[in-house]
Motif scaffolding. Structure first.
Motif, PDB file in Angstrom:
ATOM      1  N   ILE A   1       0.828  -1.219   0.028  1.00 46.65           N
ATOM      2  CA  ILE A   1      -0.072   0.023  -0.086  1.00 46.65           C
ATOM      3  C   ILE A   1       0.971   1.183  -0.099  1.00 46.65           C
ATOM      4  O   ILE A   1       0.617   2.340  -0.746  1.00 46.65           O
TER       5      ILE A   1
ATOM      6  N   ARG B   1       2.849   1.872  -3.250  1.00 42.11           N
ATOM      7  CA  ARG B   1       1.799   2.267  -4.077  1.00 42.11           C
ATOM      8  C   ARG B   1       1.223   3.807  -4.005  1.00 42.11           C
ATOM      9  O   ARG B   1       0.418   4.429  -4.751  1.00 42.11           O
TER      10      ARG B   1
ATOM     11  N   LEU C   1      -1.011   4.883  -1.884  1.00 45.50           N
ATOM     12  CA  LEU C   1      -2.476   4.951  -2.082  1.00 45.50           C
ATOM     13  C   LEU C   1      -2.983   5.786  -0.982  1.00 45.50           C
ATOM     14  O   LEU C   1      -2.499   5.782   0.373  1.00 45.50           O
TER      15      LEU C   1
ATOM     16  N   THR D   1      -0.592   8.313   2.081  1.00 47.96           N
ATOM     17  CA  THR D   1      -0.847   7.202   2.889  1.00 47.96           C
ATOM     18  C   THR D   1      -0.600   7.386   4.368  1.00 47.96           C
ATOM     19  O   THR D   1       0.398   7.730   4.591  1.00 47.96           O
TER      20      THR D   1
ATOM     21  N   LEU E   1      -4.276  -5.685  -3.837  1.00 46.58           N
ATOM     22  CA  LEU E   1      -4.060  -4.300  -4.477  1.00 46.58           C
ATOM     23  C   LEU E   1      -5.230  -4.130  -5.478  1.00 46.58           C
ATOM     24  O   LEU E   1      -5.801  -3.124  -5.440  1.00 46.58           O
ATOM     25  N   THR E   2      -5.503  -5.178  -6.250  1.00 46.39           N
ATOM     26  CA  THR E   2      -6.873  -4.817  -7.214  1.00 46.39           C
ATOM     27  C   THR E   2      -8.181  -4.790  -6.621  1.00 46.39           C
ATOM     28  O   THR E   2      -8.859  -4.006  -6.925  1.00 46.39           O
TER      29      THR E   2
ATOM     30  N   LEU F   1      -8.526  -3.563  -3.381  1.00 43.80           N
ATOM     31  CA  LEU F   1      -8.651  -2.536  -2.784  1.00 43.80           C
ATOM     32  C   LEU F   1      -9.063  -1.276  -3.713  1.00 43.80           C
ATOM     33  O   LEU F   1      -9.799  -0.492  -3.477  1.00 43.80           O
ATOM     34  N   GLN F   2      -8.300  -1.438  -5.042  1.00 45.50           N
ATOM     35  CA  GLN F   2      -8.429  -0.154  -6.059  1.00 45.50           C
ATOM     36  C   GLN F   2      -9.957  -0.163  -6.085  1.00 45.50           C
ATOM     37  O   GLN F   2     -10.499   0.798  -6.551  1.00 45.50           O
ATOM     38  N   ARG F   3     -10.544  -1.526  -6.490  1.00 38.19           N
ATOM     39  CA  ARG F   3     -11.920  -1.765  -7.257  1.00 38.19           C
ATOM     40  C   ARG F   3     -12.959  -0.895  -5.740  1.00 38.19           C
ATOM     41  O   ARG F   3     -13.842  -0.220  -6.164  1.00 38.19           O
TER      42      ARG F   3
ATOM     43  N   MET G   1     -12.194   1.371  -3.723  1.00 39.73           N
ATOM     44  CA  MET G   1     -12.013   2.733  -3.482  1.00 39.73           C
ATOM     45  C   MET G   1     -12.827   3.495  -4.835  1.00 39.73           C
ATOM     46  O   MET G   1     -13.074   4.450  -4.407  1.00 39.73           O
ATOM     47  N   GLU G   2     -12.923   2.768  -5.777  1.00 43.84           N
ATOM     48  CA  GLU G   2     -13.587   3.242  -7.060  1.00 43.84           C
ATOM     49  C   GLU G   2     -15.163   2.800  -6.953  1.00 43.84           C
ATOM     50  O   GLU G   2     -15.804   3.745  -7.664  1.00 43.84           O
TER      51      GLU G   2
END
Length: 385
Positions: free
Chosen positions: A217, A220, A222, A251, A324-325, A327-329, A331-332
């Motif tokens: 994290i 990246r 984030l 972060t 990570l994939t 978490l990104q999803r 967040m979006e």
């Protein structure tokens, strides 16, 4: 945690009426070899879940050869002898065991010395256990929901000895938190409300995947709040503390050691990230916090993961890339978390979560009812390893 939660509830319901001790039986019985083996083997299982799973399946497949009585007699003779002697000398009126070995030893002690006590085990695995919990010489075994009760019945425990009650949580989880109290916690840790808040836990030992996931994290960069509870893992605490010094402001990393007030942290978290242990699973659900499971140890914890995925209250991210994939999803698409929260609320109307906040009180009241003279002073021992 289960033993302490029930102890506190008994003392609240019937103050000063019972003498209660919560003990690590292998430790107080001075079975040092067994104590070292049990604790080291669990640490090994946490670090090598794949190998632990192989042993878990072997023990279940070889049952009843691997009945807890046989394992105690032939693999842990020091614990068997000393544990039985400790219970004989303590002479409890009631034994509430949160480990299968402890329940079996208490039943053995009662038989050998004709002790006038009741012996009850609490299956700490909420959904899927293992066959070492099966012991027909117990008075009762308590399961935390109908799913666990069905597992026990299917694997040979007599129906009349299975009692279904709620999973006991610590008293702090019986109290809700106001928005004002939550805001105070956010200010204490500097948690920005515009950022997703992730709470990472790894149990008391702090062994797990926390290091790799949080490091990813931060690398990246984030824009999230990360609360890392390291337990008693000082090495992990030092590493994350040094990492905190290098991360930039996107972060927000808060590093903690062993904490008592998990309720406050879960109340302000958007996601609870952990292995699929029963305690953190139920504590998170009680606080309405969706989960991301990073891994599981043995089939009993796999049961927690499978249940939460089936009910739509959590996610599974077994490696950093998947995490990570995901978490990104999240967040979006914040609707994903909203859906999980609605599913948790739905579960509150089912036997699994209904009244979970008062689970320890339900178990405590049942124990008091089982005592022959509830108004007299009695000894209650909670055994845990």
């Amino acid at each position: 945690m289960v033993a302490f939660a029930v102890k506190d509830a008994i003392e609240e319901i019937a103050p000063s009426q019972y003498w209660i001790e919560v003990v690590d039986l292998a430790s107080v019985a001075q079975a040092k070899r067994t104590e070292r083996f049990l604790k080291r083997s669990w640490d090994f299982a946490l670090s090598h879940p794949g190998i632990a799973l192989i042993f878990n399946r072997a023990i279940d497949s070889l049952f009843p050869l691997t009945h807890s009585r046989n394992l105690l007699r032939y693999l842990f003779p020091d614990f068997t002898r000393r544990g039985i002697e400790y219970i004989r000398d303590f002479r409890p009126d009631f034994v509430f065991a949160t480990h299968f070995f402890c329940g079996t030893l208490a039943a053995m002690a009662r038989e050998r010395y004709s002790l006038p006590c009741k012996v009850v085990a609490f299956m700490t695995d909420p959904f899927v256990g293992h066959r070492m919990w099966i012991d027909n010489r117990l008075d009762f075994i308590v399961a935390s929901n109908p799913i666990a009760s069905s597992y026990l019945l299917k694997n040979g425990m007599p129906k009349e000895k299975i009692v279904t009650l709620s999973y006991p949580l610590r008293a702090q989880f019986a109290k809700g938190m106001t928005e004002e109290e939550k805001e105070k916690v956010r200010r204490m840790y500097g948690l920005g409300r515009d950022k997703l808040t992730l709470l990472f836990t790894s149990g008391e030992q702090g062994i797990g995947k926390t290091k790799d996931y949080i490091e990813a994290i931060c690398h990246r960069n984030l824009p999230v709040n990360v609360i890392a509870v390291c337990g008693r893992n000082e090495k992990l605490h030092r590493f994350l503390s040094s990492l905190r010094e290098d991360v930039n402001l996107r972060t927000n990393l808060i590093v903690l050691g062993y904490v008592e007030e998990m309720r406050a942290l879960l109340a302000v978290a958007d996601l609870s990230v952990s292995k699929a242990s029963p305690t953190i699973t139920f504590e998170s659900l009680a606080c309405g916090c969706p989960l991301i499971f990073t891994h599981w140890v043995c089939l009993n914890e796999r049961g927690n993961l499978d249940f939460c995925l089936k009910e739509g209250v959590g996610f599974y991210a077994p490696d950093v890339c998947t995490f990570l994939t995901l978490l990104q999803r999240i967040m979006e698409e914040r609707e994903l978390l909203d859906r999980c929260r609605r599913n948790i609320e739905r579960l509150r109307t089912t036997p699994v979560l209904e009244g979970i906040e008062k689970g320890s009180w339900r178990v405590a009241r049942w124990i008091i009812e089982q005592l022959e003279t509830p108004c007299a002073t009695a000894g209650v021992v909670g055994c845990a390893t």
